[in-house]
Design a protein around this motif. Structure first.
Motif, PDB file in Angstrom:
ATOM      1  N   ASN A  23       0.855  -1.197   0.000  1.00 10.38           N
ATOM      2  CA  ASN A  23       0.000   0.000   0.000  1.00 10.38           C
ATOM      3  C   ASN A  23       0.889   1.245   0.000  1.00 10.38           C
ATOM      4  N   ILE A  24       1.133   1.743  -1.177  1.00 12.61           N
ATOM      5  CA  ILE A  24       2.151   2.772  -1.351  1.00 12.61           C
ATOM      6  C   ILE A  24       1.834   4.066  -0.601  1.00 12.61           C
ATOM      7  N   ILE A  25       0.557   4.461  -0.545  1.00 12.93           N
ATOM      8  CA  ILE A  25       0.188   5.715   0.128  1.00 12.93           C
ATOM      9  C   ILE A  25       0.453   5.617   1.625  1.00 12.93           C
ATOM     10  N   GLU A  26       0.033   4.491   2.234  1.00 12.60           N
ATOM     11  CA  GLU A  26       0.229   4.317   3.674  1.00 12.60           C
ATOM     12  C   GLU A  26       1.725   4.251   4.020  1.00 12.60           C
ATOM     13  N   VAL A  27       2.495   3.529   3.208  1.00 10.14           N
ATOM     14  CA  VAL A  27       3.938   3.414   3.495  1.00 10.14           C
ATOM     15  C   VAL A  27       4.623   4.769   3.344  1.00 10.14           C
ATOM     16  N   ASN A  28       4.243   5.540   2.348  1.00 11.91           N
ATOM     17  CA  ASN A  28       4.810   6.892   2.202  1.00 11.91           C
ATOM     18  C   ASN A  28       4.521   7.747   3.436  1.00 11.91           C
ATOM     19  N   SER A  29       3.305   7.607   3.966  1.00 14.12           N
ATOM     20  CA  SER A  29       2.946   8.361   5.176  1.00 14.12           C
ATOM     21  C   SER A  29       3.780   7.905   6.363  1.00 14.12           C
ATOM     22  N   LEU A  30       4.026   6.598   6.453  1.00 12.10           N
ATOM     23  CA  LEU A  30       4.863   6.076   7.541  1.00 12.10           C
ATOM     24  C   LEU A  30       6.309   6.554   7.403  1.00 12.10           C
ATOM     25  N   ILE A  31       6.821   6.556   6.180  1.00 13.76           N
ATOM     26  CA  ILE A  31       8.194   7.048   5.951  1.00 13.76           C
ATOM     27  C   ILE A  31       8.295   8.507   6.381  1.00 13.76           C
ATOM     28  N   ASN A  32       7.312   9.301   5.993  1.00 14.87           N
ATOM     29  CA  ASN A  32       7.290  10.717   6.369  1.00 14.87           C
ATOM     30  C   ASN A  32       7.249  10.867   7.889  1.00 14.87           C
ATOM     31  N   PHE A  33       6.408  10.035   8.550  1.00 14.56           N
ATOM     32  CA  PHE A  33       6.285  10.105  10.010  1.00 14.56           C
ATOM     33  C   PHE A  33       7.600   9.767  10.703  1.00 14.56           C
ATOM     34  N   SER A  91      16.222   5.691  10.253  1.00 13.52           N
ATOM     35  CA  SER A  91      16.641   4.325   9.893  1.00 13.52           C
ATOM     36  C   SER A  91      15.420   3.422   9.687  1.00 13.52           C
ATOM     37  N   ILE A  92      14.377   3.604  10.523  1.00 14.45           N
ATOM     38  CA  ILE A  92      13.136   2.837  10.339  1.00 14.45           C
ATOM     39  C   ILE A  92      12.478   3.242   9.025  1.00 14.45           C
ATOM     40  N   ALA A  93      12.505   4.553   8.739  1.00  9.90           N
ATOM     41  CA  ALA A  93      11.934   5.047   7.487  1.00  9.90           C
ATOM     42  C   ALA A  93      12.633   4.405   6.293  1.00  9.90           C
ATOM     43  N   HIS A  94      13.970   4.319   6.366  1.00 12.15           N
ATOM     44  CA  HIS A  94      14.717   3.727   5.253  1.00 12.15           C
ATOM     45  C   HIS A  94      14.411   2.234   5.113  1.00 12.15           C
ATOM     46  N   ASN A  95      14.218   1.558   6.236  1.00 13.65           N
ATOM     47  CA  ASN A  95      13.879   0.129   6.202  1.00 13.65           C
ATOM     48  C   ASN A  95      12.538  -0.096   5.492  1.00 13.65           C
ATOM     49  N   LEU A  96      11.552   0.750   5.801  1.00 12.58           N
ATOM     50  CA  LEU A  96      10.258   0.674   5.133  1.00 12.58           C
ATOM     51  C   LEU A  96      10.409   0.928   3.636  1.00 12.58           C
ATOM     52  N   PHE A  97      11.242   1.923   3.316  1.00 13.27           N
ATOM     53  CA  PHE A  97      11.490   2.289   1.918  1.00 13.27           C
ATOM     54  C   PHE A  97      12.100   1.109   1.148  1.00 13.27           C
ATOM     55  N   ASP A  98      13.073   0.444   1.760  1.00 12.23           N
ATOM     56  CA  ASP A  98      13.758  -0.674   1.093  1.00 12.23           C
ATOM     57  C   ASP A  98      12.818  -1.851   0.829  1.00 12.23           C
ATOM     58  N   ARG A  99      11.792  -2.039   1.666  1.00 17.37           N
ATOM     59  CA  ARG A  99      10.886  -3.179   1.539  1.00 17.37           C
ATOM     60  C   ARG A  99       9.739  -2.921   0.563  1.00 17.37           C
ATOM     61  N   MET A 100       9.682  -1.712   0.019  1.00 22.02           N
ATOM     62  CA  MET A 100       8.594  -1.390  -0.920  1.00 22.02           C
ATOM     63  C   MET A 100       8.854  -2.051  -2.278  1.00 22.02           C
ATOM     64  N   PRO A 101       7.906  -2.836  -2.786  1.00 20.11           N
ATOM     65  CA  PRO A 101       8.087  -3.439  -4.112  1.00 20.11           C
ATOM     66  C   PRO A 101       7.994  -2.412  -5.225  1.00 20.11           C
ATOM     67  N   GLU A 102       7.277  -1.324  -4.940  1.00 18.86           N
ATOM     68  CA  GLU A 102       7.130  -0.258  -5.929  1.00 18.86           C
ATOM     69  C   GLU A 102       7.165   1.081  -5.202  1.00 18.86           C
ATOM     70  N   ARG A 103       7.890   2.027  -5.788  1.00 17.19           N
ATOM     71  CA  ARG A 103       8.006   3.358  -5.164  1.00 17.19           C
ATOM     72  C   ARG A 103       7.586   4.413  -6.174  1.00 17.19           C
ATOM     73  N   ASN A 104       7.044   5.503  -5.663  1.00 19.97           N
ATOM     74  CA  ASN A 104       6.781   6.647  -6.530  1.00 19.97           C
ATOM     75  C   ASN A 104       7.635   7.825  -6.076  1.00 19.97           C
ATOM     76  N   VAL A 105       7.485   8.959  -6.702  1.00 15.17           N
ATOM     77  CA  VAL A 105       8.340  10.106  -6.403  1.00 15.17           C
ATOM     78  C   VAL A 105       8.142  10.599  -4.968  1.00 15.17           C
ATOM     79  N   VAL A 106       6.930  10.389  -4.417  1.00 17.70           N
ATOM     80  CA  VAL A 106       6.669  10.796  -3.026  1.00 17.70           C
ATOM     81  C   VAL A 106       7.498   9.949  -2.063  1.00 17.70           C
TER      82      VAL A 106
END
Length: 707
Positions: free
Chosen positions: A65-75, A83-98
């Motif tokens: 769920n790209i929108i929810e994960v982006n919100s978590l990364i921002n939080f 470091s937690i934000a980067h871990n979430l980012f690395d586990r995303m199968p698909e990323r957008n510019v946000v």
């Protein structure tokens, strides 16, 4: 008030119910995305983690769920958990510019600028996502913070290819980067790319130019705003006042102030503090006070601004007097307030007031603020308590370049050259980059120690290695270094060949050395040269008189005095003072106005009688009067510093050190006498004269009898 506070946190009171699956819908006021944003804005880690847990329970595979994960990364990025934000980012199968933007912003906010640059490189290499204007603005800001000009230029090149360079915030980021990295031509080039600039663009370029010291270019931008009839807003006026302050241009400042008064811009605390600062920097502290007194509401920023205006103009007591008035209005001090007040104490050498402020600041929670620590080091060093300065320095958890400079220069000013150089070595070991001020303190320390070769090494090699351009202060330190080593001809030759315009202070340094080393012929030549530069320099007339007196050339003394009379130049009378309890006791030479002058004179007689068996002989050659030797000895006996020291010995406990401040250079006779007095009384005596601190202990002085 209590109801209002509870209402502000309603979403968080319901947060535990988010653990129930399907408790909310996307349109609900308790939407997890909205709550995560609120948690990020308020830096509430506990609630944010609760929402994260809810999302895991609700969606199972949350990374899809790209929108929810982006919100978590921002939080997580905004609550310093990057470091937690980067871990979430690395586990995303698909990323957008946000996704990229949120993580890069997090690293930027947490000071990891290099990570941002690496992420941009990774992003560019991924074909499925292209950077947008926001990504470029973040990356350029990172290049600015780390001084990475090459990467910044690469970003600029990509911007030109993609067409994003005309976005205002991107352009402002480029201007900021080039300005901070001292490439002002490129900064102005970016700004000039657009024929019509809005007020935001003008404010951005002007603030960056002023902030980084490009004042001529700042005037050019301000002129463009006037010629193009751009309507000024609050930010413009603040930038304009800052420009006037940096230029110390009162006339321009008055024009800007007049323009503001006729505009519809509100004169709030932000603008008022800029006006007060401008008048203070232009040397008009009374005008700054007038602006301050005319304000109905005054916060800590305004109080601090008017205190700073007094401090900048040498009105130290006035700055300190405002502190009690501020407290009467129940305005709490901040770290800037304490820094200004402590520096005002340093200007007065008011150790007791400074110590009281030290305690007050610690109780108010500013013990570990770097700015306050720096001011404390400066205050204690200039007030004669170098041990207290060292303790503050050693207790500081964080240090910046000002911290190191304050300690190095403080130790050097006290004649503790070896300790100053050791601190400099510690600074280099801590990978702190030395600057102009650092090397002034280091070369001064070499001067105290007579380290000629080391001094030239620092000047010609180490300063070049660190990219510091030598200036007048550094070259003057070399003159002092050669002079102390007795290499007077070398000092004169150095002054002839050095690529700098010498001032009176530098030449007087050589003149003083001629006096100390008894090279009276060269001394007379230097004195005449200095008086051609500044016919009203009192210090040179005094030293020239001393030289003639040492040679017993009374006709020369008379000639100098006649010159001073003809030019209406008066030698400042010698004054010394000592602080005992809450009272400052002031003494002048042959003082008979002090209430205890009888006791004090008797104590001086006793002290002189005690040191004569140790070899003390009054230096009657320095007395500028053609009178009998007995009369000359009397003149020497009751110099102001001797009276102040005698009074301290009478009134202070036997274990207490004695600190005396003198407005002029301590004379040769008093220096010899105090050195021996420290031995016979077994006391530490500190005298701060016009040049430096003298620490007398057990018959020796920290200046090694050269000052």
């Amino acid at each position: 008030m209590l109801k209002a506070q509870r209402k502000a946190y309603v979403p968080f009171r319901h947060a535990p119910f988010l653990l129930r699956p399907n408790a909310v819908t996307p349109s609900s006021p308790l939407d997890p995305i909205k709550l995560l944003k609120l948690s990020a804005d308020t830096k509430n880690l506990k609630v944010g983690k609760t929402i994260h847990a809810h999302l895991i329970v609700t969606y199972q595979a949350i990374e899809n769920n790209i929108i929810e994960v982006n919100s978590l990364i921002n939080f997580y990025a905004k609550v310093n958990q990057v470091s937690i934000a980067h871990n979430l980012f690395d586990r995303m199968p698909e990323r957008n510019v946000v996704s990229w933007s949120a993580l890069m912003t997090g690293y930027l906010l947490n000071g990891f600028s290099l990570k941002v640059i690496r992420l941009l490189k990774d992003m560019v290499s991924e074909a499925n996502v292209s950077p947008n204007e926001y990504i470029f603005a973040i990356a350029i800001s990172s290049c600015r913070d780390r001084g990475r000009v090459d990467e910044g230029r690469q970003c600029h090149g990509l911007l030109l290819k993609t067409g994003f360079s005309f976005h205002n915030y991107v352009r402002n980021a480029l201007v900021s980067m080039y300005s901070k990295c001292s490439i002002v031509q490129d900064a102005m080039g970016v700004w000039n790319e657009v024929l019509v600039n809005d007020i935001v663009a003008y404010n951005s370029i002007l603030s960056r130019l002023v902030e980084n010291g490009y004042l001529r270019e700042g005037l050019e931008v301000l002129g463009s705003m006037v010629s193009e009839s751009v309507k000024w807003d609050k930010v413009t006026f603040v930038n304009a006042f800052s420009l006037c302050a940096s230029l110390k241009d009162l006339r321009l400042g008055l024009h800007v102030h007049g323009k503001m008064l006729t505009s519809d811009v509100e004169c709030d605390a932000y603008v008022s503090s800029a006006i007060i600062n401008m008048y203070g920097k232009c040397g008009k502290s009374l005008m700054a006070r007038g602006v301050f007194d005319g304000l109905q509401s005054r916060n800590v920023v305004l109080w601090t601004a008017v205190m700073a205006s007094y401090f900048q103009n040498g009105c130290f007591e006035e700055a300190l007097n405002l502190f009690s008035k501020m407290e009467q209005e129940n305005v709490k001090s901040n770290e800037f307030t304490y820094a200004v007040l402590l520096n005002a104490c340093a200007g007065l050498s008011a150790r007791r007031n400074g110590s009281l402020l030290h305690g007050h600041g610690e109780k108010s929670g500013f013990k570990h603020h770097v700015m306050v620590g720096n001011a404390l080091i400066n205050m204690y060093a200039k007030s004669g308590d170098i041990e207290a300065a060292k303790k503050v320095f050693s207790d500081m958890m964080h240090r910046d370049i000002i911290t190191w400079n304050a300690m190095i220069c403080g130790l050097s000013h006290h004649g503790l050259g070896k300790k100053a150089l050791l601190v400099f070595q510690d600074m280099l070991a801590a990978e702190e980059h030395p600057n102009y001020v650092t090397f002034t303190g280091v070369l001064s320390a070499c001067g105290h120690l007579g380290l000629v070769q080391e001094g030239f090494y620092y000047l010609h090699h180490l300063m070049k290695q660190f990219g510091v351009q030598p200036g007048l202060e550094h070259y003057t330190c070399i003159v002092s270094l050669l002079s102390k080593a007795g290499q007077l001809n070398e000092a004169r030759n150095f002054m002839r060949t050095a690529p700098v315009k010498w001032d009176v202070v530098a030449w007087r340094t050589l003149l003083n050395a001629c006096h100390v080393h008894q090279n009276y012929g060269l001394g007379r030549w230097v004195a005449e040269f200095v008086l051609e530069m500044d016919p009203n320099d009192v210090g040179t007339y005094t030293l020239l008189s001393n030289i003639y007196a040492k040679e017993k050339r009374w006709d020369g003394v008379v000639k100098v005095r006649k010159l001073m009379r003809d030019k209406n130049i008066k030698k400042e009378p010698g004054v010394s003072w000592i602080e005992i309890g809450n009272v400052t006791h002031i003494f002048t030479s042959e003082d008979n106005k002090h209430p205890d002058y009888g006791q004090t004179y008797q104590k001086v007689k006793e002290l002189l009688a005690m040191i004569k068996p140790l070899g003390y002989t009054p230096d009657i050659g320095a007395v500028l009067h053609d009178v009998e030797d007995e009369q000359k000895e009397y003149y020497l006996s009751y110099h102001s510093e001797k009276l102040a020291i005698a009074y301290g010995l009478l009134k202070l406990p036997s274990e207490a050190s004695i600190l005396v401040i003198k407005n002029l250079r301590i004379c040769d006779d008093c220096h010899s006498a105090v050195r021996l007095i420290s031995k016979v009384t077994n006391r530490v005596i500190v005298v701060r004269d016009a040049n430096r601190f003298h620490h007398f202990r057990d018959g020796r002085c920290s200046c090694l009898d050269y000052w």
